[in-house]
Design a protein around this motif. Sequence first.
Motif, mmCIF file in Angstrom:
data_model
loop_
_atom_site.group_PDB
_atom_site.id
_atom_site.type_symbol
_atom_site.label_atom_id
_atom_site.label_comp_id
_atom_site.label_asym_id
_atom_site.label_seq_id
_atom_site.Cartn_x
_atom_site.Cartn_y
_atom_site.Cartn_z
ATOM 1 N N HIS A 139 -23.289 54.558 1.055
ATOM 2 C CA HIS A 139 -22.421 53.639 1.541
ATOM 3 C C HIS A 139 -22.916 52.442 0.949
ATOM 4 O O HIS A 139 -22.251 51.556 0.748
ATOM 5 C CB HIS A 139 -22.579 53.716 3.152
ATOM 6 C CG HIS A 139 -21.735 52.554 3.739
ATOM 7 N ND1 HIS A 139 -22.259 51.219 3.827
ATOM 8 C CD2 HIS A 139 -20.608 52.746 4.589
ATOM 9 C CE1 HIS A 139 -21.180 50.734 4.354
ATOM 10 N NE2 HIS A 139 -20.264 51.611 4.932
ATOM 11 N N ARG A 140 -24.271 52.194 0.836
ATOM 12 C CA ARG A 140 -24.739 51.233 0.023
ATOM 13 C C ARG A 140 -24.815 49.687 0.959
ATOM 14 O O ARG A 140 -25.274 48.655 0.408
ATOM 15 C CB ARG A 140 -24.094 50.813 -0.981
ATOM 16 C CG ARG A 140 -24.441 52.123 -1.942
ATOM 17 C CD ARG A 140 -24.185 51.587 -3.500
ATOM 18 N NE ARG A 140 -22.848 51.078 -3.592
ATOM 19 C CZ ARG A 140 -22.685 50.193 -4.850
ATOM 20 N NH1 ARG A 140 -23.595 49.921 -5.789
ATOM 21 N NH2 ARG A 140 -21.389 49.411 -4.922
ATOM 22 N N ASP A 141 -24.214 49.683 2.202
ATOM 23 C CA ASP A 141 -24.178 48.433 2.962
ATOM 24 C C ASP A 141 -24.100 48.855 4.394
ATOM 25 O O ASP A 141 -23.304 48.126 5.301
ATOM 26 C CB ASP A 141 -22.978 47.694 2.565
ATOM 27 C CG ASP A 141 -23.117 46.075 2.923
ATOM 28 O OD1 ASP A 141 -24.419 45.802 3.172
ATOM 29 O OD2 ASP A 141 -22.262 45.258 3.170
ATOM 30 N N VAL A 142 -25.159 49.534 4.861
ATOM 31 C CA VAL A 142 -24.972 49.824 6.311
ATOM 32 C C VAL A 142 -25.830 48.674 6.984
ATOM 33 O O VAL A 142 -27.079 48.327 6.655
ATOM 34 C CB VAL A 142 -25.785 50.903 6.593
ATOM 35 C CG1 VAL A 142 -26.078 51.311 8.030
ATOM 36 C CG2 VAL A 142 -25.332 52.311 5.734
ATOM 37 N N THR A 143 -24.982 48.102 7.862
ATOM 38 C CA THR A 143 -25.652 46.680 8.625
ATOM 39 C C THR A 143 -25.007 46.688 9.983
ATOM 40 O O THR A 143 -23.831 47.403 10.206
ATOM 41 C CB THR A 143 -25.124 45.444 8.105
ATOM 42 O OG1 THR A 143 -23.759 45.248 8.001
ATOM 43 C CG2 THR A 143 -25.535 45.539 6.380
ATOM 44 N N PRO A 144 -25.385 45.740 10.936
ATOM 45 C CA PRO A 144 -24.905 45.833 12.233
ATOM 46 C C PRO A 144 -23.274 45.543 12.034
ATOM 47 O O PRO A 144 -22.585 45.874 12.961
ATOM 48 C CB PRO A 144 -25.529 44.688 12.833
ATOM 49 C CG PRO A 144 -26.784 44.868 12.467
ATOM 50 C CD PRO A 144 -26.655 45.153 10.790
ATOM 51 N N GLU A 145 -22.704 44.664 10.938
ATOM 52 C CA GLU A 145 -21.478 44.177 11.074
ATOM 53 C C GLU A 145 -20.542 45.276 10.582
ATOM 54 O O GLU A 145 -19.485 45.344 10.924
ATOM 55 C CB GLU A 145 -21.382 43.042 9.860
ATOM 56 C CG GLU A 145 -21.955 41.699 10.388
ATOM 57 C CD GLU A 145 -21.154 41.372 11.828
ATOM 58 O OE1 GLU A 145 -19.867 41.030 11.606
ATOM 59 O OE2 GLU A 145 -21.599 41.219 13.027
ATOM 60 N N ASN A 146 -21.166 46.494 9.824
ATOM 61 C CA ASN A 146 -20.331 47.596 9.472
ATOM 62 C C ASN A 146 -20.396 48.812 10.666
ATOM 63 O O ASN A 146 -20.000 50.007 10.148
ATOM 64 C CB ASN A 146 -20.820 47.823 8.210
ATOM 65 C CG ASN A 146 -20.463 46.879 7.262
ATOM 66 O OD1 ASN A 146 -19.536 46.033 7.393
ATOM 67 N ND2 ASN A 146 -21.242 46.713 6.060
ATOM 68 N N ILE A 147 -20.898 48.532 11.640
ATOM 69 C CA ILE A 147 -20.817 49.521 12.486
ATOM 70 C C ILE A 147 -19.967 49.058 13.755
ATOM 71 O O ILE A 147 -20.411 47.929 14.562
ATOM 72 C CB ILE A 147 -22.231 49.904 13.085
ATOM 73 C CG1 ILE A 147 -23.274 50.415 11.804
ATOM 74 C CG2 ILE A 147 -22.452 50.887 14.447
ATOM 75 C CD1 ILE A 147 -24.802 50.554 12.397
ATOM 76 N N LEU A 148 -19.063 49.824 14.143
ATOM 77 C CA LEU A 148 -18.103 49.625 15.233
ATOM 78 C C LEU A 148 -18.533 50.118 16.610
ATOM 79 O O LEU A 148 -18.840 51.442 16.604
ATOM 80 C CB LEU A 148 -16.508 49.687 15.132
ATOM 81 C CG LEU A 148 -16.116 48.974 13.764
ATOM 82 C CD1 LEU A 148 -14.874 49.354 13.350
ATOM 83 C CD2 LEU A 148 -16.380 47.551 13.828
#
Length: 603
Positions: A126-135
Amino acid sequence: MGEDRTIAGRYRLDEHVGSGGMGSVWRALDLELGRVVALKHSTLADGGQIRREARIGAGLHHPRVVTVFDVIVDEDARWLVMEYLPSRSLGRVLADDGPLSPEAAARVGAQVADALAAMHDRSMVHRDVTPENILVVDDGTVKLTDFGIARWSEVTRTGGALLAGTPGYLPPEVAAGDESGPGADVFALGATLFAAVEGRSPWGGAEEGPYAQIRRAASGVPTTPESAGDLGPVLSAMLATTPADRPTARAAKSMLEKVGGIDLASAPVTMGASAPRRAVRRWGLGAAAAVLVAVTAGTTLAIAERSAPTTTQSAVPAGMATMGDQRSADPCALLLEETVSRYGKVFRDTEYGNFNRCGLWIKPGPTGEEIVSVGLELLEPDTGAGPTGDFGVKAWMPEAGGTCERFLDLLDAHRARIVAESDTVEPKNLCPVAESVLTGAMSVAARGPVPRRPVPFASNSLATLKACELLGNADIVTAAGVELPPSRGFGDWDCAYTDNREIEADVTFYRIRDFEFARPGKRMEVINGRRAVYSTFTSGDDKQSGCRVKLEFKPYTKVTEEGNQWIEVIHFDVELDSAASPDKLCSVAETMARAVAGRIPFG
């Protein structure tokens, strides 16, 4: 772009629901099937990010991943058609409701780890797991989204170097210039869960600025959690400095299930209560500055700060990503050999060229034919590549003649130029090498000013002189017949003379191997006890004629892979219109060289 617009004759845009990553997302109605969907439109002009995200999403069907239905084209713009999920990002949940309890954070993390395990099984990263990318849905269901910078791992390994992600969640190896693998996703998830319980990432809060976060990430020492409770040991494992020491995504899922008290295979998931509200500085993931660092072939991307209009940006720490004193700045410190070690045996090239340059030779083994050479030069502000003043990457398509060129801009408008070249390697194959070097240079620059030279120049080195002080105005008039105002170059190691007419002259300091100084067939004279070698050349698209006189300054010994005997030399280059004879050109250059040879000391 207004609401009620119909895309591709089928999808009616009903509401703009947000922007994130590199796209803007709308809630839309599929007029043919009567279902609500989400449409994502790339904010990049070429739409490449949308195509990439569509390919990744189409290859992954999982209950913890937002489903990708289709990619469509409308008026030359690409749109991604996705599952619409009435939800908030985890970042918005934290900004609105405060930190989560360790158990609630673990329940979120277990679901994301489940999605990552499925991705990794398919060789995706994925390379960009952040709080913004978790729904997060109100019932506690969690889905992973935003695959705009995801890659199949085999592509990541063999393609151009990439430094991608959001600074607060960057793994140490990625911040240091290595490529993202499955372990990087595990670290980013651990950093996200750390932020969920602590109110800040392990590299510090967003208010400290992205550059400080990148510097800490490269150091590899995260902040110790204070409120993680039973989640603490799991976070410690996921945030291990070395990827090999981290659990796999599937193992992390099991660990998180135990802390969260759930079994994803058999039980519904609920978020549970947030942690008691405590005095924490709002980190506002949806609004605070985020940084995407990406280096991709044929693309120009800078480090771009994204924030809501009401957010106050943090000041960049003093001196961060700046040049400092030019003459003591060390170009070799920006070259990380490990970033190109996969291409062959790497040797450092510290001597060749001007004093603002350092390089690497890449060979298939300790000896043998050169594969490629990479040079990194420190440049004056606004040299050769357009506007400057932002910290980021300027990338150009390969030029003809076996070269690939990239630029890194620093915050004080200086820049570094990276050139990969070879007589045997095609330019398209050189760019991954240049971009790997650039990625490493960027990670070093993000930690502070360009590092200083570990050893100062010898007192009798040519580097201690200043090129523009070697010739006076009368010397230029005597040699060229006209006054030519001087213009200093980086470190005062070169000086250009021109009046924008048909004559240009340059005085440049250089280092070269002894056997290259006077090759057979070249004219050589002795000027005031110093060897001088003459040669003619053409330059530029207009093939302007020129003559170079190389004046010996000082021979010296330095043991290197490329040889031990070196010479510091001064180049006197003169270019006139194409009608000028070689004798005329060399007469001007020789007159300049004679004036200098009579004044400079012997080393």
